[in-house]
Design a protein around this motif. Structure first.
Motif, PDB file in Angstrom:
ATOM      1  N   UNK A   8       0.814  -1.215   0.000  1.00 31.79           N
ATOM      2  CA  UNK A   8       0.000   0.000   0.000  1.00 31.79           C
ATOM      3  C   UNK A   8       0.848   1.266   0.000  1.00 31.79           C
ATOM      4  N   UNK A   9       1.888   1.306   0.828  1.00 32.33           N
ATOM      5  CA  UNK A   9       2.670   2.537   0.911  1.00 32.33           C
ATOM      6  C   UNK A   9       3.480   2.770  -0.370  1.00 32.33           C
ATOM      7  N   UNK A  10       3.888   1.686  -1.046  1.00 28.29           N
ATOM      8  CA  UNK A  10       4.598   1.862  -2.316  1.00 28.29           C
ATOM      9  C   UNK A  10       3.651   2.346  -3.399  1.00 28.29           C
ATOM     10  N   UNK A  11       2.454   1.768  -3.459  1.00 29.20           N
ATOM     11  CA  UNK A  11       1.463   2.228  -4.446  1.00 29.20           C
ATOM     12  C   UNK A  11       1.180   3.717  -4.279  1.00 29.20           C
ATOM     13  N   UNK A  12       0.950   4.137  -3.051  1.00 34.46           N
ATOM     14  CA  UNK A  12       0.608   5.541  -2.796  1.00 34.46           C
ATOM     15  C   UNK A  12       1.760   6.464  -3.183  1.00 34.46           C
ATOM     16  N   UNK A  13       2.968   6.101  -2.808  1.00 33.06           N
ATOM     17  CA  UNK A  13       4.100   6.999  -3.066  1.00 33.06           C
ATOM     18  C   UNK A  13       4.475   7.058  -4.548  1.00 33.06           C
ATOM     19  N   UNK A  14       4.484   5.913  -5.212  1.00 32.99           N
ATOM     20  CA  UNK A  14       4.773   5.918  -6.645  1.00 32.99           C
ATOM     21  C   UNK A  14       3.685   6.677  -7.395  1.00 32.99           C
ATOM     22  N   UNK A  15       2.434   6.445  -7.002  1.00 29.63           N
ATOM     23  CA  UNK A  15       1.332   7.153  -7.650  1.00 29.63           C
ATOM     24  C   UNK A  15       1.417   8.653  -7.460  1.00 29.63           C
ATOM     25  N   UNK A  16       1.834   9.086  -6.272  1.00 25.40           N
ATOM     26  CA  UNK A  16       1.946  10.524  -6.007  1.00 25.40           C
ATOM     27  C   UNK A  16       2.992  11.169  -6.895  1.00 25.40           C
ATOM     28  N   UNK A  17       4.170  10.553  -6.983  1.00 30.43           N
ATOM     29  CA  UNK A  17       5.216  11.166  -7.803  1.00 30.43           C
ATOM     30  C   UNK A  17       4.878  11.076  -9.281  1.00 30.43           C
ATOM     31  N   UNK A  18       4.190  10.005  -9.676  1.00 33.26           N
ATOM     32  CA  UNK A  18       3.749   9.920 -11.069  1.00 33.26           C
ATOM     33  C   UNK A  18       2.820  11.077 -11.412  1.00 33.26           C
ATOM     34  N   UNK A  19       1.959  11.447 -10.457  1.00 31.80           N
ATOM     35  CA  UNK A  19       1.078  12.585 -10.683  1.00 31.80           C
ATOM     36  C   UNK A  19       1.840  13.887 -10.798  1.00 31.80           C
ATOM     37  N   UNK A  20       2.851  14.074  -9.952  1.00 35.28           N
ATOM     38  CA  UNK A  20       3.675  15.285 -10.026  1.00 35.28           C
ATOM     39  C   UNK A  20       4.385  15.348 -11.381  1.00 35.28           C
ATOM     40  N   UNK A  21       4.927  14.213 -11.819  1.00 36.36           N
ATOM     41  CA  UNK A  21       5.602  14.181 -13.112  1.00 36.36           C
ATOM     42  C   UNK A  21       4.625  14.490 -14.250  1.00 36.36           C
ATOM     43  N   UNK A  22       3.441  13.894 -14.190  1.00 39.33           N
ATOM     44  CA  UNK A  22       2.446  14.117 -15.247  1.00 39.33           C
ATOM     45  C   UNK A  22       2.040  15.578 -15.325  1.00 39.33           C
ATOM     46  N   UNK A  23       1.988  16.261 -14.185  1.00 39.05           N
ATOM     47  CA  UNK A  23       1.605  17.678 -14.183  1.00 39.05           C
ATOM     48  C   UNK A  23       2.622  18.542 -14.908  1.00 39.05           C
ATOM     49  N   UNK A  24       3.834  18.001 -15.117  1.00 40.90           N
ATOM     50  CA  UNK A  24       4.872  18.731 -15.834  1.00 40.90           C
ATOM     51  C   UNK A  24       5.168  18.093 -17.194  1.00 40.90           C
ATOM     52  N   UNK A  25       4.214  17.284 -17.672  1.00 39.98           N
ATOM     53  CA  UNK A  25       4.343  16.692 -18.986  1.00 39.98           C
ATOM     54  C   UNK A  25       5.360  15.580 -19.083  1.00 39.98           C
TER      55      UNK A  25
END
Length: 254
Positions: A87-104
């Motif tokens: 669970x903690x890996x899913x949440x953390x990877x997903x969070x940074x993926x979202x940050x990356x996506x926000x910058x294309x």
């Protein structure tokens, strides 16, 4: 034959008013960045700024999930279940993926941090939880894992691309694990000693241990720590040594 290696660094571990590391000074010399995701270090603003800085330098983006332990910087062993690790890996990877996506941009890899990394290098159930979490979030991501450990085996069994990791600034035990930080000589603080270790790993596939033995390694990616004193000098010196030795330095490929 020309050898190839990725040069990675743990980054984005500041949070709030607390500043850690020399990220901006190190970025020109590395090819991939492992960015903290808010559990052991980092916060939303730091994550955004670190992603932006890495992109400016053409550095591959990686999530660096850790244990929920800000005070201990994720370096204290915790009694944690595989389900909790997943669970903690899913949440953390997903969070940074979202940050990356926000910058294309998109993530390139995942590397566990600190105690979680070391625990999973010896514990098959925890290694499986990490690999399964990465695969379930994005099966195209590369998992960075300590060379020749169960974490590598498990990830490969699950079909993940794996980059076997070695360390420029850490000493080794005869079982292939890293010397615990609380023990003497865990960190290599002499850049010349570090360069000799790095070139031997890359060119000969061997590394010396504190017990005086040699063990075999198959390095795909080489880590330096951005929070140690003189990190920028270490990064510059190692990158120069690799270039002079004719080693191609680029981000790991699946």
């Amino acid at each position: 034959m020309t050898r190839t290696i990725d040069l990675n660094c743990d980054m984005g571990e500041s949070f709030g008013v607390w500043t850690l590391g020399n990220d901006l000074e190190v970025l020109p010399y590395v090819t991939s960045a492992n960015i903290a995701c808010g559990f052991h270090g980092g916060d939303p603003g730091v994550m955004r700024r670190t992603v932006a800085a890495a992109l400016r330098h053409g550095v591959a983006l990686g999530a660096h999930p850790g244990l929920p332990d800000l005070m201990g910087f994720g370096r204290r062993v915790m009694d944690i279940s595989p389900r909790e690790v997943y669970d903690l890996v899913v949440v953390q990877v997903g969070a940074l993926a979202g940050v990356a996506a926000s910058q294309g941009a998109a993530l390139h890899h995942v590397k566990a941090h600190g105690a979680l990394y070391n625990m999973a290098s010896k514990n098959r159930e925890l290694a499986t939880a990490i690999a399964q979490a990465v695969r379930d979030v994005d099966a195209s991501l590369i998992l960075y894992a300590l060379a020749s450990t169960v974490q590598v085996e498990v990830a490969q069994e699950l079909g993940l691309a794996v980059a076997q990791e070695v360390f420029a600034d850490r000493s080794y035990q005869s079982d292939g694990s890293l010397t615990p930080r609380k023990e003497p000589d865990a960190m290599i603080v002499d850049a010349d000693v570090s360069v000799r270790q790095v070139l031997r790993m890359v060119e000969q596939g061997k590394v010396g241990t504190v017990q005086g033995e040699d063990i075999a390694v198959s390095p795909d990616t080489l880590c330096i720590h951005g929070d140690q004193p003189g990190a920028a000098m270490f990064a510059r010196t190692i990158r120069q040594a690799l270039d002079e030795a004719g080693v191609t330095v680029r981000a790991a490929r699946s």
